[in-house]
Design an enzyme around this catalytic site. Structure first.
Site, PDB file in Angstrom:
ATOM      1  N   HIS A   1      29.918  40.687  39.444  1.00  0.00           N
ATOM      2  CA  HIS A   1      30.179  40.518  40.877  1.00  0.00           C
ATOM      3  C   HIS A   1      31.013  39.253  41.051  1.00  0.00           C
ATOM      4  O   HIS A   1      30.902  38.308  40.273  1.00  0.00           O
ATOM      5  CB  HIS A   1      28.853  40.398  41.650  1.00  0.00           C
ATOM      6  CG  HIS A   1      29.045  40.426  43.136  1.00  0.00           C
ATOM      7  ND1 HIS A   1      29.412  39.305  43.847  1.00  0.00           N
ATOM      8  CD2 HIS A   1      28.953  41.441  44.030  1.00  0.00           C
ATOM      9  CE1 HIS A   1      29.525  39.640  45.124  1.00  0.00           C
ATOM     10  NE2 HIS A   1      29.261  40.931  45.269  1.00  0.00           N
TER      11      HIS A   1
ATOM     12  N   GLU B   1      36.218  44.738  45.646  1.00  0.00           N
ATOM     13  CA  GLU B   1      35.901  43.800  46.727  1.00  0.00           C
ATOM     14  C   GLU B   1      36.884  42.631  46.693  1.00  0.00           C
ATOM     15  O   GLU B   1      36.754  41.747  45.844  1.00  0.00           O
ATOM     16  CB  GLU B   1      34.481  43.237  46.562  1.00  0.00           C
ATOM     17  CG  GLU B   1      33.391  44.283  46.633  1.00  0.00           C
ATOM     18  CD  GLU B   1      31.987  43.679  46.805  1.00  0.00           C
ATOM     19  OE1 GLU B   1      31.226  44.249  47.588  1.00  0.00           O
ATOM     20  OE2 GLU B   1      31.685  42.651  46.180  1.00  0.00           O
TER      21      GLU B   1
END
Ligand code: G3P
Length: 219
Positions: A89, A137
């Site tokens: 992430h 993202e």
């Protein structure tokens, strides 16, 4: 079924029993709408949340079981009830080499792997390593009021295209600023198979309403 990943991150509003309540509401919405809601709680809450909804770890380390202290192994999150893991992430970045090792460690343990990428090009490169999903993202939109869907729809479309050519077995999920049904509708229209959201749920006075709205846009 479309996927709705709720990343609890380390928001205080999602820890322990508070997170469990959110997961219980999400479970009802998931069953009613036919959306696969998956939650990524903090590691200490994996066992609690995995008793309610499919849960994934926010991170694993590329280490084998054994004499290591303070790492998170695929084996440990699996033992706590996780069905998968996020890998790299944007808030817990790993090198390309580590990403490959983590995918292999997840696969060895029967865990689904969702690898994050900050750009379409990075997503395509990571897709070649064979994760189950890539989660695109743009870092600058994470936690912002500007969703990827409305601000950078081209990034979703390009990621879907590039990942398809790189490895057509890998599904694309998108996130960053996702907060409404319109965001998820736009994402699905561009070829994503689901969305991820965090702050819109965690920071809302009415998380169930936000979850329901985003989930509606997926179906
Ligand atoms: O993993 C999803 C997350 O990074 C998105 O965060 O707060 O922009 O929904 P947020």
């Amino acid at each position: 079924m479309p996927i709705f990943l709720i990343n609890f991150k380390l928001y205080e509003e999602t820890l322990g029993e508070a997170g469990k309540k959110i997961a219980e509401h999400a479970k009802i919405i998931s069953a009613r709408l036919g959306v696969e809601v998956i939650v990524a709680p903090s590691s200490p809450d994996l066992r609690l949340i995995s008793g309610v909804l499919p849960a994934i770890a926010q991170h694993i380390d590329a280490v084998e079981p054994g004499a290591h202290t303070g790492f998170v192994t695929a084996e440990s999150v699996k033992a706590a009830g996780a069905i998968g893991t996020l890998i790299s992430h944007s808030e817990r970045k790993l090198s390309f080499e580590e990403i490959g090792k983590c995918i292999a460690r997840a696969r060895k343990n029967g865990l689904m792997s969702i690898c994050c990428a900050g750009s379409p090009e990075a997503a395509a490169e990571i897709a070649s390593l064979g994760p189950d999903y890539v989660l695109i993202e743009p870092p600058e939109l994470i936690g912002s009021a500007n969703s990827i869907s409305k601000t950078k729809p081209d990034v979703i479309a390009r990621t879907v295209d590039l990942v398809k050519s790189s490895n057509p077995r890998v599904g694309v999920i998108c996130g960053a600023g996702v907060s409404t049904g319109e965001d998820s509708r736009i994402a699905m229209g561009l070829g994503a198979i689901g969305v991820a959201a965090a702050s819109a749920v965690a920071k809302s006075k009415n998380p169930e309403k936000v979850i329901e709205d985003i989930a509606h846009g997926l179906v």
